[in-house]
Design a protein around this motif. Structure first.
Motif, mmCIF file in Angstrom:
data_model
loop_
_atom_site.group_PDB
_atom_site.id
_atom_site.type_symbol
_atom_site.label_atom_id
_atom_site.label_comp_id
_atom_site.label_asym_id
_atom_site.label_seq_id
_atom_site.Cartn_x
_atom_site.Cartn_y
_atom_site.Cartn_z
ATOM 1 N N TRP A 166 0.830 -1.192 0.000
ATOM 2 C CA TRP A 166 0.000 0.000 0.000
ATOM 3 C C TRP A 166 0.871 1.251 0.000
ATOM 4 O O TRP A 166 1.769 1.392 0.829
ATOM 5 N N VAL A 167 0.619 2.121 -0.963
ATOM 6 C CA VAL A 167 1.396 3.350 -1.138
ATOM 7 C C VAL A 167 0.424 4.518 -1.186
ATOM 8 O O VAL A 167 -0.636 4.434 -1.819
ATOM 9 N N GLU A 168 0.783 5.601 -0.515
ATOM 10 C CA GLU A 168 -0.009 6.819 -0.617
ATOM 11 C C GLU A 168 0.459 7.592 -1.850
ATOM 12 O O GLU A 168 1.619 8.021 -1.938
ATOM 13 N N VAL A 169 -0.446 7.729 -2.822
ATOM 14 C CA VAL A 169 -0.083 8.344 -4.096
ATOM 15 C C VAL A 169 0.409 9.775 -3.893
ATOM 16 O O VAL A 169 1.353 10.223 -4.555
ATOM 17 N N ALA A 170 -0.198 10.510 -2.956
ATOM 18 C CA ALA A 170 0.205 11.902 -2.740
ATOM 19 C C ALA A 170 1.665 11.992 -2.317
ATOM 20 O O ALA A 170 2.389 12.911 -2.734
ATOM 21 N N ASP A 171 2.138 11.045 -1.487
ATOM 22 C CA ASP A 171 3.539 11.069 -1.061
ATOM 23 C C ASP A 171 4.475 10.866 -2.245
ATOM 24 O O ASP A 171 5.525 11.512 -2.347
ATOM 25 N N VAL A 172 4.088 9.942 -3.139
ATOM 26 C CA VAL A 172 4.924 9.700 -4.326
ATOM 27 C C VAL A 172 4.949 10.932 -5.214
ATOM 28 O O VAL A 172 6.012 11.325 -5.735
ATOM 29 N N ALA B 132 -7.239 11.582 -0.034
ATOM 30 C CA ALA B 132 -6.263 10.514 0.164
ATOM 31 C C ALA B 132 -6.434 9.474 -0.936
ATOM 32 O O ALA B 132 -7.547 9.175 -1.365
ATOM 33 N N SER B 133 -5.319 8.938 -1.387
ATOM 34 C CA SER B 133 -5.375 8.010 -2.512
ATOM 35 C C SER B 133 -4.433 6.843 -2.270
ATOM 36 O O SER B 133 -3.380 6.723 -2.905
ATOM 37 N N PRO B 134 -4.788 5.924 -1.366
ATOM 38 C CA PRO B 134 -3.931 4.741 -1.166
ATOM 39 C C PRO B 134 -4.077 3.784 -2.344
ATOM 40 O O PRO B 134 -5.158 3.571 -2.874
ATOM 41 N N VAL C 150 3.140 24.177 -13.861
ATOM 42 C CA VAL C 150 2.941 22.725 -13.917
ATOM 43 C C VAL C 150 2.222 22.357 -12.627
ATOM 44 O O VAL C 150 2.732 22.608 -11.529
ATOM 45 N N ASP C 151 1.035 21.773 -12.754
ATOM 46 C CA ASP C 151 0.230 21.417 -11.588
ATOM 47 C C ASP C 151 -0.045 19.922 -11.615
ATOM 48 O O ASP C 151 -0.397 19.354 -12.670
ATOM 49 N N ALA C 152 0.117 19.306 -10.450
ATOM 50 C CA ALA C 152 -0.193 17.889 -10.280
ATOM 51 C C ALA C 152 -1.347 17.775 -9.300
ATOM 52 O O ALA C 152 -1.259 18.262 -8.162
ATOM 53 N N TYR C 153 -2.428 17.126 -9.722
ATOM 54 C CA TYR C 153 -3.632 16.971 -8.904
ATOM 55 C C TYR C 153 -3.776 15.504 -8.516
ATOM 56 O O TYR C 153 -3.738 14.614 -9.373
ATOM 57 N N VAL C 154 -3.939 15.267 -7.222
ATOM 58 C CA VAL C 154 -4.133 13.916 -6.695
ATOM 59 C C VAL C 154 -5.569 13.796 -6.229
ATOM 60 O O VAL C 154 -5.993 14.515 -5.312
ATOM 61 N N GLU C 155 -6.317 12.901 -6.851
ATOM 62 C CA GLU C 155 -7.695 12.635 -6.445
ATOM 63 C C GLU C 155 -7.807 11.192 -5.989
ATOM 64 O O GLU C 155 -6.835 10.439 -6.002
#
Length: 439
Positions: free
Chosen positions: A285-291, A317-319, A347-352
């Protein structure tokens, strides 16, 4: 299907025999009509003409009365009551009476009417020999020819069926073509089928050798590439532990460490792509936002001296259960591509919850370039020195490997938006909403 070709041939011959049988039956029916209305009619007319010739010579000549024909003469002025009841109302011409079992010719002359009746037994006899018997003989000939042709065709097709059955039993990953070796082929496998079996045997052998070489290469390459990377990381760790390092040297060593970690992640991702599809890689399990934050920090190093802002926005949160190195390679390539092709702007990165979106205000892509972006070694602007055209093909292959969907929207001069939609596991942990925005 293994037996598709024999079944199709058998069905074709059965259909052919059925149609031929129907055609023969129709022909037999037409023969019966010809016997009734052609042959018998002609015979009775000849018999009537012969009788009238005899009648002119001798009016006392009696009507024909043979084993085949019964004759009745109704002279002019006589009452029809002397005739059998079935004949009294018949007009001149050819008739069927008695439920179509008797054929009657009524021939009228000035001297009277002649009624010639072809007997029922003889009509049936003619119908049998001129109608039923020929039909049966033709049917037997058609079915015999069809069976013989099918038997010959089955013998011709049986080697193809045998070859298809053997090939269908191969393991696609490890095809065993030993049964197709020339010395092991059955005696009836000859001609083009034997050539095809030989070609498949050679091809399967080459595929097996290719798979073995690829497996050996990935194993050896992973070992040989990890060894120098380990040395580089250990040396950079030791160098960072030294005293009195200048800030510039510290930044350079830290970049070396990050590049080493990125290279290790890329090697792991390539090895995952090289593995067989039925072998699942180790995942966690990885938290996508951390990556995304980590890769954004690495990508900011390529923006030095350019008026470009890079920000990460976390909406939820996106595990995700995935090999961490795979997610690092995908996100890292997307962010580096966005930074490399943006000279000014954002440059924008959006985590959903189920996706990562990378949007830039860079040079964008034409529809032609967008259609070729996943081709190896393709570059939107070949004159730019960054990249070799392999990042997006690797990202595409990794997304396919893990069931993710990658979508691109772009317009020349207005930037590019890349969306990666993740395929979720049913057992993902329940996590709350993280920070809404993080630089």
């Amino acid at each position: 299907m293994l037996h598709g070709l024999p079944r199709k041939i058998r069905t074709a011959f059965m259909l052919q025999a059925l149609l031929a049988g129907l055609a023969v039956l129709l022909g037999g029916y037409l023969v019966l009509l010809v016997v009734k209305f052609g042959l018998v009619n002609a015979l009775l007319k000849q018999e009537a003409a012969h009788y009238w010739e005899l009648y002119q010579a001798s009016p006392v000549q009696p009507p024909p009365n043979t084993s085949n024909v019964r004759g009745y003469l109704l002279e002019a002025g006589q009452s029809p009551l002397s005739l059998p009841p079935a004949l009294r109302g018949l007009a001149p011409g050819f008739h069927e009476v008695g439920d179509a079992d008797e054929l009657v010719l009524v021939d009228e002359k000035p001297a009277g009417r002649l009624y010639l009746v072809f007997l029922r037994s003889q009509a049936q006899h003619l119908a049998f020999w001129f109608g039923v018997v020929p039909v049966l003989l033709v049917l037997l000939a058609v079915y015999g020819a069809s069976w013989l042709t099918y038997h010959v065709s089955h013998r011709v097709v049986s080697p193809v069926t045998w070859l298809a059955r053997r090939v269908s039993q191969w393991d696609p990953l490890y095809p065993d073509a030993s049964e197709l070796a020339p010395e092991r082929l059955p005696a009836d496998v000859q001609g083009e089928v034997r050539q095809l079996a030989g070609a498949l045997h050679t091809m399967a052998g080459r595929i097996g050798d290719h798979v073995a070489r690829e497996r050996n290469f990935t194993r050896d390459a992973s070992h040989e590439l990890r060894t120098p990377l380990t040395v580089i990381r250990m040396a950079s760790d030791m160098a960072l532990g030294a005293q009195e390092l200048s800030p510039g040297l510290q930044r350079s060593l830290q970049r070396i460490q990050r590049a080493g970690r990125d290279m290790e992640a890329l090697i792991d991702a390539l090895l995952i792509l090289a593995r067989e599809a039925n072998i699942e890689p180790q995942a966690e399990w990885v938290e996508v936002a951390d990556v995304v934050r980590y890769e954004a920090a690495n990508a900011r190093g390529s923006l030095a001296g350019r008026p470009v802002e890079l920000e990460v926005h976390v909406a939820a949160a996106s595990p995700l259960r995935v090999p961490p190195q795979v997610l690092h390679v995908v996100v890292g390539n997307l962010l580096r591509n966005a930074c490399n092709h943006t000279d000014s702007g954002r440059v924008d990165a959006y985590v959903e919850a189920d996706r990562v979106v990378v949007r830039d205000t860079g040079i964008g892509m034409s529809p032609e370039a967008l259609a070729r972006i996943f081709e190896p070694f393709f570059r939107v602007e070949p004159e730019r020195r960054q990249g070799h055209g392999l990042g997006m093909p690797i990202v595409h292959r990794l997304c396919e490997r893990f069931g993710w969907r990658i979508e691109l929207e772009s317009e020349p001069g207005h930037g590019t938006t890349v969306t990666v939609r993740f395929a979720r596991d049913a057992g993902q942990p329940d996590r709350g909403v993280d920070d809404v925005a993080s630089p």
